[in-house]
Design an enzyme around this catalytic site. Structure first.
Site, PDB file in Angstrom:
ATOM      1  N   THR A  28     -39.023  -6.409   8.326  1.00 26.19           N
ATOM      2  CA  THR A  28     -37.967  -6.180   9.291  1.00 26.19           C
ATOM      3  C   THR A  28     -37.432  -4.747   9.368  1.00 26.19           C
ATOM      4  OG1 THR A  28     -37.167  -8.213   8.340  1.00 26.19           O
ATOM      5  CG2 THR A  28     -35.700  -6.862   9.468  1.00 26.19           C
ATOM      6  N   THR A  31     -39.099   0.371  12.012  1.00 24.61           N
ATOM      7  CA  THR A  31     -40.522   0.798  12.003  1.00 24.61           C
ATOM      8  C   THR A  31     -41.503  -0.430  11.817  1.00 24.61           C
ATOM      9  OG1 THR A  31     -39.736   2.562  10.293  1.00 24.61           O
ATOM     10  CG2 THR A  31     -42.094   2.048  10.417  1.00 24.61           C
ATOM     11  N   ASP A  81     -44.528  -3.840   5.782  1.00 22.24           N
ATOM     12  CA  ASP A  81     -43.037  -3.539   5.916  1.00 22.24           C
ATOM     13  C   ASP A  81     -42.543  -2.304   5.677  1.00 22.24           C
ATOM     14  OD1 ASP A  81     -40.292  -4.287   6.466  1.00 22.24           O
ATOM     15  OD2 ASP A  81     -40.130  -5.407   4.611  1.00 22.24           O
ATOM     16  N   ALA A  83     -39.402   0.691   4.366  1.00 23.03           N
ATOM     17  CA  ALA A  83     -38.695   1.102   3.209  1.00 23.03           C
ATOM     18  C   ALA A  83     -37.537   1.757   3.384  1.00 23.03           C
ATOM     19  CB  ALA A  83     -39.387   1.571   2.164  1.00 23.03           C
ATOM     20  N   ASP A  84     -36.404   1.788   2.768  1.00 30.61           N
ATOM     21  CA  ASP A  84     -35.301   2.706   2.847  1.00 30.61           C
ATOM     22  C   ASP A  84     -35.580   4.271   1.991  1.00 30.61           C
ATOM     23  OD1 ASP A  84     -33.881   1.374   4.585  1.00 30.61           O
ATOM     24  OD2 ASP A  84     -33.561   0.109   2.831  1.00 30.61           O
ATOM     25  N   GLY A  95     -33.642  -3.262   1.920  1.00 31.60           N
ATOM     26  CA  GLY A  95     -32.412  -3.950   2.436  1.00 31.60           C
ATOM     27  C   GLY A  95     -31.318  -3.190   3.325  1.00 31.60           C
ATOM     28  N   GLY A  96     -31.584  -2.094   3.834  1.00 30.22           N
ATOM     29  CA  GLY A  96     -30.806  -1.440   4.770  1.00 30.22           C
ATOM     30  C   GLY A  96     -30.594  -2.259   6.014  1.00 30.22           C
ATOM     31  N   GLY A  97     -31.373  -3.083   6.218  1.00 27.21           N
ATOM     32  CA  GLY A  97     -31.248  -4.124   7.252  1.00 27.21           C
ATOM     33  C   GLY A  97     -30.855  -5.733   6.824  1.00 27.21           C
ATOM     34  N   GLU A 103     -37.592 -10.700   2.619  1.00 26.74           N
ATOM     35  CA  GLU A 103     -38.671  -9.712   2.545  1.00 26.74           C
ATOM     36  C   GLU A 103     -39.427  -9.849   1.060  1.00 26.74           C
ATOM     37  OE1 GLU A 103     -36.694  -6.008   5.475  1.00 26.74           O
ATOM     38  OE2 GLU A 103     -36.515  -6.061   3.160  1.00 26.74           O
TER      39      GLU A 103
END
Length: 220
Positions: A28, A31, A81, A83-84, A95-97, A103
């Site tokens: 998610t 990117t 995926d 990453a922050d 988990g920023g989204g 995930e």
């Protein structure tokens, strides 16, 4: 290159890691959206995708890519995926989204986690990015208090955000996560915590890092 151009670069590079004829795990975020767009021309060469969020599912379906429920799948070769943050050991904050729980479920199905990110996400120590934690609403204040007591973190509920699972996100600032695996294990046991956004047990095996010089491949 702009950050958007770097994201597009790694999204395209990630397509080379998709196993033909297989099911691919899809994460998610902005990117990952670049990866989904790059995957679309190959939709007839894969068996489908397992998606980690409603938003990614909608984008995949709009591009004609078959989406499978995670319960229909026993394993997938790769999960791709963003990453922050990612450190030099492949541990990540995600988990920023607000999709961290799903995930982590998809990551658990995968043989390999391939992280796609721009160079700004690579850090020596996790924690500058606020740590997201998905929490059952009735436990939010308790979890916030516990982060202060256990780690000296300043936590608050992310305003206006409800996860796809109907829970809240608590963001924790002021952390230096020097032992990601231990902290992930500890916080995961707290009552009311659904998922903590430390991906140490499910760390990346490969990171495709977008840099002005091109895609840099890190292996862990």
């Amino acid at each position: 290159m702009t950050q958007d151009e770097l994201k597009a670069l790694v999204g395209q590079a990630a397509v080379a890691h998709v196993v033909p004829g297989s099911i691919v795990g899809v994460g998610t975020g902005s990117t990952v959206n670049c990866f989904i767009d790059a995957l679309a021309p190959l939709k007839d060469q894969i068996a489908g995708a397992v998606s980690s969020s409603v938003k990614s599912t909608e984008r995949l379906l709009a591009l004609g890519i078959k989406v499978l429920d995670a319960n229909e799948v026993s394993s997938i070769p790769v999960y791709i995926d963003g990453a922050d943050e990612i450190d030099h050991g492949g541990h990540m904050i995600k988990g920023g989204g607000a999709a961290l729980t799903r995930e982590k479920i998809v990551a658990d199905l995968a043989e390999r986690f391939i992280c796609i990110a721009d160079a700004s996400k690579l850090v020596d120590t996790l924690g500058a990015f606020p740590l997201p934690v998905e929490v059952i609403p009735m436990a939010a204040t308790q979890v916030i208090r516990r982060f202060g007591q256990a780690y000296g973190g300043q936590a608050q509920v992310r305003a206006g955000v409800t996860t796809d699972n109907g829970n809240v996100i608590v963001d924790v600032r002021g952390l230096q996560i020097t032992d990601p695996l231990a902290m992930e294990a500890e916080v995961s046991q707290w009552p009311g915590v659904v998922t903590v956004g430390i991906f140490a047990r499910h760390k990346a095996k490969v990171c495709l890092l977008g840099t002005p010089e091109g895609v840099r491949t890190l292996t862990f």
